[in-house]
Scaffold this motif. Structure first.
Motif, PDB file in Angstrom:
ATOM      1  N   PHE A   1       0.860  -1.187   0.000  1.00 14.74           N
ATOM      2  CA  PHE A   1       0.000   0.000   0.000  1.00 14.74           C
ATOM      3  C   PHE A   1       0.897   1.238   0.000  1.00 14.74           C
ATOM      4  CE2 PHE A   1      -2.543   3.119   2.584  1.00 14.74           C
ATOM      5  CZ  PHE A   1      -3.552   3.339   1.647  1.00 14.74           C
ATOM      6  N   VAL A   2       0.762   2.063  -1.031  1.00 15.15           N
ATOM      7  CA  VAL A   2       1.621   3.247  -1.176  1.00 15.15           C
ATOM      8  C   VAL A   2       0.757   4.507  -1.111  1.00 15.15           C
ATOM      9  CG1 VAL A   2       3.384   4.386  -2.576  1.00 15.15           C
ATOM     10  CG2 VAL A   2       3.135   1.908  -2.704  1.00 15.15           C
ATOM     11  N   VAL A   3       1.094   5.389  -0.169  1.00  9.97           N
ATOM     12  CA  VAL A   3       0.300   6.597   0.036  1.00  9.97           C
ATOM     13  C   VAL A   3       1.235   7.717   0.471  1.00  9.97           C
ATOM     14  CG1 VAL A   3      -0.202   6.033   2.456  1.00  9.97           C
ATOM     15  CG2 VAL A   3      -1.778   7.493   1.183  1.00  9.97           C
ATOM     16  N   HIS A   4       0.901   8.946   0.117  1.00  8.19           N
ATOM     17  CA  HIS A   4       1.792  10.058   0.458  1.00  8.19           C
ATOM     18  C   HIS A   4       1.843  10.306   1.958  1.00  8.19           C
ATOM     19  CE1 HIS A   4       4.024  13.767   0.049  1.00  8.19           C
ATOM     20  NE2 HIS A   4       3.198  14.302   0.913  1.00  8.19           N
ATOM     21  N   GLY A   5       0.679  10.292   2.613  1.00  8.57           N
ATOM     22  CA  GLY A   5       0.635  10.601   4.041  1.00  8.57           C
ATOM     23  C   GLY A   5       0.807   9.352   4.874  1.00  8.57           C
ATOM     24  N   GLY A   6      -0.294   8.822   5.386  1.00  4.21           N
ATOM     25  CA  GLY A   6      -0.141   7.657   6.239  1.00  4.21           C
ATOM     26  C   GLY A   6      -1.448   6.982   6.541  1.00  4.21           C
ATOM     27  N   LEU A   7      -1.515   6.409   7.727  1.00  2.73           N
ATOM     28  CA  LEU A   7      -2.674   5.625   8.114  1.00  2.73           C
ATOM     29  C   LEU A   7      -3.720   6.513   8.789  1.00  2.73           C
ATOM     30  CD1 LEU A   7      -0.792   2.408   9.226  1.00  2.73           C
ATOM     31  CD2 LEU A   7      -1.735   2.984   6.993  1.00  2.73           C
ATOM     32  N   PHE A   8      -4.630   5.909   9.547  1.00  2.05           N
ATOM     33  CA  PHE A   8      -5.863   6.621   9.889  1.00  2.05           C
ATOM     34  C   PHE A   8      -6.066   6.772  11.391  1.00  2.05           C
ATOM     35  CE2 PHE A   8      -6.193   4.131   6.014  1.00  2.05           C
ATOM     36  CZ  PHE A   8      -6.360   5.146   5.088  1.00  2.05           C
ATOM     37  N   SER A   9      -6.946   7.696  11.729  1.00  4.38           N
ATOM     38  CA  SER A   9      -7.243   7.979  13.141  1.00  4.38           C
ATOM     39  C   SER A   9      -8.180   6.949  13.734  1.00  4.38           C
ATOM     40  CB  SER A   9      -7.852   9.377  13.266  1.00  4.38           C
ATOM     41  OG  SER A   9      -9.007   9.481  12.451  1.00  4.38           O
ATOM     42  N   VAL A  10      -8.711   6.065  12.901  1.00  7.14           N
ATOM     43  CA  VAL A  10      -9.604   5.003  13.380  1.00  7.14           C
ATOM     44  C   VAL A  10      -9.137   3.656  12.827  1.00  7.14           C
ATOM     45  CG1 VAL A  10     -11.630   6.486  13.625  1.00  7.14           C
ATOM     46  CG2 VAL A  10     -11.201   5.373  11.432  1.00  7.14           C
ATOM     47  N   ASP A  11      -9.467   2.595  13.536  1.00 11.76           N
ATOM     48  CA  ASP A  11      -9.139   1.246  13.057  1.00 11.76           C
ATOM     49  C   ASP A  11     -10.168   0.790  12.022  1.00 11.76           C
ATOM     50  OD1 ASP A  11      -6.950   1.019  14.739  1.00 11.76           O
ATOM     51  OD2 ASP A  11      -8.141   0.184  16.389  1.00 11.76           O
ATOM     52  N   GLY A  12      -9.772  -0.230  11.263  1.00 14.11           N
ATOM     53  CA  GLY A  12     -10.738  -0.922  10.423  1.00 14.11           C
ATOM     54  C   GLY A  12     -11.018  -0.291   9.077  1.00 14.11           C
ATOM     55  N   VAL A  13     -10.198   0.683   8.651  1.00 11.58           N
ATOM     56  CA  VAL A  13     -10.418   1.276   7.329  1.00 11.58           C
ATOM     57  C   VAL A  13     -10.091   0.241   6.259  1.00 11.58           C
ATOM     58  CG1 VAL A  13      -9.707   3.074   5.719  1.00 11.58           C
ATOM     59  CG2 VAL A  13      -9.944   3.611   8.149  1.00 11.58           C
TER      60      VAL A  13
END
Length: 397
Positions: free
Chosen positions: A337-349
């Motif tokens: 998984f390649v993304v400029h920013g990062g992961l998320f403030s919640v689980d389960g996305v």
């Protein structure tokens, strides 16, 4: 034995000594070291507003605007009449494009220190920005009613002057020969004719619009694939990448993972080169949106001014529109998984939620799209507020 009062005095004296060391580190542009030292001073004497404001200034230098706002707010809580607290917070808000919040702080600085010329200048800057913002809000139309600037441009009707001796696109096809000529011209600080610049940007827009928000990439066994981070307008760095690793092609594909523009002096050359490779061979190069592919960042960090001076206001609008078409993330071989920013403030996305994001807009200040563009890693486990004031700091678990 020392009494509590004596201990407090000793701590305050030691804190002041550390603050002076932090000031020296700051003057030497060692901002991370300065932050560490100001933090030590705060540990010893957390009720000194100067330490908090100074640390806020160091955070601003590292573009950690969220942390700067937090520290400046603490300085204000300790001493509501300390003008530098409001000044530091206002400067951080200004850098984040939060002009209304910045305006309130600089108004407060003006009340406390009416003769501060720096504050007066910043106040006028904010007033102008807020006035423009309010005007834009007043005349704004719903996204669905907006007319695309791209639809109003007919690049084929633009004549190329006989004296123009730069790179030319024959017909509708961008070739490697054209690209090499254009890149060589850029190296010599020559401009591409606006007819061809329009053609490249408009053709790229059509391709990007047809792509999903999350793009799947397949790399066959034995083949290689190159992912590049922020280029930020450093055109000669981009040329070095191609010199070392080869031009993008079907056999040598790249993914440029956002932040193509701003900061560097050759953002226009960078973006036109990347877009031209996309036109030449769509599968040779993939492009993801970064947090700097947005109007607010481009206004503050230079791309808007550069485009206006090298091309025109129309191109400023066009690039803003095309940046909204850029995909938000990529998945390579169902594994990476390649993304400029990062992961998320919640689980389960889920990936399916990212695919469903309606990305054709300016980045919002919260939600999945914001976090995809803005979230950063942090050394500690778990989640925390972003130092930059957007999204979250996250760490892989």
């Amino acid at each position: 034995m020392t009494s509590m009062g004596e201990t407090d005095v000793l701590d305050a004296e030691r804190a002041e000594e550390i603050k002076l060391l932090a000031n020296e580190a700051f003057k030497a542009n060692k901002f991370s070291q300065a932050i560490e030292l100001y933090s030590q001073a705060i540990e010893l004497n957390g009720l000194n507003a100067v330490y908090w404001a100074n640390r806020a200034f160091a955070h601003t230098k590292l573009e950690e605007y969220g942390s700067a706002v937090q520290d400046a707010t603490k300085a204000i809580e300790i001493d509501p009449k300390y003008s530098k607290g409001y000044y530091r917070r206002g400067a951080a808000y200004l850098a984040m494009g939060k002009f209304k919040e910045a305006l309130k702080d600089f108004q407060q600085v003006k009340r406390i220190s009416p003769n501060d010329p720096d504050a007066t200048k910043k106040l006028k800057e904010c007033e102008k920005a807020v006035q423009k913002l309010r005007f834009e809000e007043a005349i704004a139309v719903h996204e669905s009613e907006k007319r695309s600037i791209a639809d109003a441009i007919d690049f084929r009707s633009i004549d190329v002057e006989p004296q123009y001796n730069g790179a030319r696109i024959e017909g509708d096809t961008v070739t490697l020969d054209f690209l090499k000529k254009m890149m060589d011209d850029f190296k010599n600080q020559k401009c591409l004719h606006k007819r061809y610049a329009y053609q490249i940007v408009l053709q790229t827009r059509e391709m990007l619009r047809a792509m999903p928000s999350l793009v799947d990439i397949t790399v066959s066994d034995g083949d290689h694939f190159t992912v590049c981070g922020d280029v930020h307008g450093q055109y000669f760095d981009l040329l070095n990448i191609f010199e070392i690793n080869g031009f993008p092609s079907q056999e040598n594909p790249y993914l440029f993972n956002g932040d193509f523009v701003d900061r560097g002096s050759f953002s226009l050359e960078v973006i036109l080169t990347l877009f031209a490779f996309k036109c030449m061979c769509p599968s040779a190069i993939y492009l993801a949106r970064g947090n700097h592919e947005s109007k607010s960042m481009n206004k503050i960090y230079g791309f808007e001014g550069e485009v206006r001076s090298k091309l025109s206001d129309t191109f400023v609008e066009l690039f803003a529109e095309v940046f909204c078409c850029l995909p938000l993330a990529h998945v390579i071989n169902n594994k990476v998984f390649v993304v400029h920013g990062g992961l998320f403030s919640v689980d389960g996305v889920k990936l399916s939620q990212i695919r469903e994001i309606d990305r054709f807009c300016e980045p919002p200040e919260e939600g999945l799209m914001c976090e995809l563009l803005w979230s950063d890693p942090q050394p500690q486990l778990g989640r925390g507020p972003s130092k930059r004031g957007w999204a979250f700091l996250l760490v892989q678990m």
